[in-house]
Design an enzyme around this catalytic site. Structure first.
Site, PDB file in Angstrom:
ATOM      1  N   ASP A  11       0.881  -1.167   0.000  1.00 30.95           N
ATOM      2  CA  ASP A  11       0.000   0.000   0.000  1.00 30.95           C
ATOM      3  C   ASP A  11       0.916   1.214   0.000  1.00 30.95           C
ATOM      4  O   ASP A  11       1.712   1.384   0.929  1.00 30.95           O
ATOM      5  CB  ASP A  11      -0.879   0.027   1.251  1.00 30.95           C
ATOM      6  CG  ASP A  11      -1.949  -1.055   1.236  1.00 30.95           C
ATOM      7  OD1 ASP A  11      -2.294  -1.539   0.147  1.00 30.95           O
ATOM      8  OD2 ASP A  11      -2.442  -1.409   2.325  1.00 30.95           O
ATOM      9  N   ASP A 130     -13.652  -3.548  -1.853  1.00 25.94           N
ATOM     10  CA  ASP A 130     -13.491  -3.298  -0.418  1.00 25.94           C
ATOM     11  C   ASP A 130     -14.865  -3.463   0.218  1.00 25.94           C
ATOM     12  O   ASP A 130     -15.777  -2.675  -0.054  1.00 25.94           O
ATOM     13  CB  ASP A 130     -12.950  -1.883  -0.172  1.00 25.94           C
ATOM     14  CG  ASP A 130     -11.557  -1.689  -0.766  1.00 25.94           C
ATOM     15  OD1 ASP A 130     -10.798  -2.674  -0.811  1.00 25.94           O
ATOM     16  OD2 ASP A 130     -11.229  -0.557  -1.172  1.00 25.94           O
TER      17      ASP A 130
END
Length: 259
Positions: A11, A130
């Protein structure tokens, strides 16, 4: 049975690898090029690189960092974050990515998945979902299940995660990257119910993400969740475990892996 894949996830924000809990409280984990090279050397099957603030900051793709990472990595590299158009797919593939991951843009314009898949092939189009379990009033209103969130987990779209995965696969996504927002960074294991629900519903590979705290969690994602690949960040970034150890644990549990 095909070998199951272990995929470390980077990330990235501000040119650095970070890791948070439930999508917030980010802490620095290092330089993306160095970390990518380390995972390549450890025997990772693939790498996933997500620019986690590109969409919310309305920023362009960070091609120089992606080129630098791709130059160090000789395994498939998936890049996501800020991927909006078919042209973005071309730019990323040219920068050295093997696959591109759509998230918020697919929600805003589902046709982009059909178009990108038709042009470049399903094998390089990933849709990241998500998902967060419904709570309280949401359950009373719409029943048990999970909603899809966009913009780095900041906005509830109201879409059902399982139905959305089916729709994306129908439109040409070659893979679903499924993250449980409830489990992200908690180290309590994948949301196996979510993983299983999506894996059972779609005919394309599902990558389980969010919640890995130990090596058995990775194996659980495959054996109980039905995932084709498992993704983790924290347990690898901070040196708790190596990819090799993860593969050895999975093999001990009877899961085929590439060693």
């Amino acid at each position: 049975m095909l070998a199951k894949r272990i995929i470390p996830c980077l990330d990235v924000t501000g040119g650095r690898v970070v890791k948070g809990v439930n999508f917030v409280e980010l802490r620095d984990a290092g330089d993306p090029v160095e970390i990518a090279a380390r995972y390549n050397a450890q025997g990772a099957d693939e790498l996933t690189f997500l620019d986690i603030t590109a969409t919310s900051d309305e920023r362009d793709l960070i091609l120089p960092i992606i080129e630098a990472v791709a130059s160090q990595v000789f395994i498939p590299l998936t890049v996501g974050g800020g991927v909006r158009t078919v042209e973005d797919v071309r730019r990323l593939l040219n920068a050295g990515a093997d696959k591109t991951s759509f998230n918020s843009a697919a929600i805003a314009n589902p046709d982009v998945i059909s178009q990108a898949s038709a042009k470049y092939g399903a094998q390089c189009i990933v849709v990241a979902i998500d998902a967060k379990r419904r709570q309280g009033a949401e359950v009373a209103e719409r029943g048990e299940g999970w909603d899809v969130y966009s913009h780095g987990g900041r906005k509830n779209t109201g879409l059902d995660a399982v139905q959305w995965a089916v729709e994306m696969a129908r439109r040409g996504a070659g893979e679903i990257l499924l993250t449980s927002m409830d489990r992200d960074g908690t180290k309590s294991g994948f949301d196996l119910q979510l993983t299983r629900a999506v894996s059972d519903a779609v005919g394309v590979p599902v990558i389980a993400s969010g919640g890995v705290g130990n090596l058995d969690h990775l194996a659980d994602g495959v054996q109980q969740g039905g995932a084709d690949a498992v993704l983790a960040a924290s347990i690898f970034h901070y040196g708790e475990f190596t990819v090799r150890q993860a593969k050895e644990r999975m093999r001990e549990r009877g899961i085929p892996v590439r060693l």
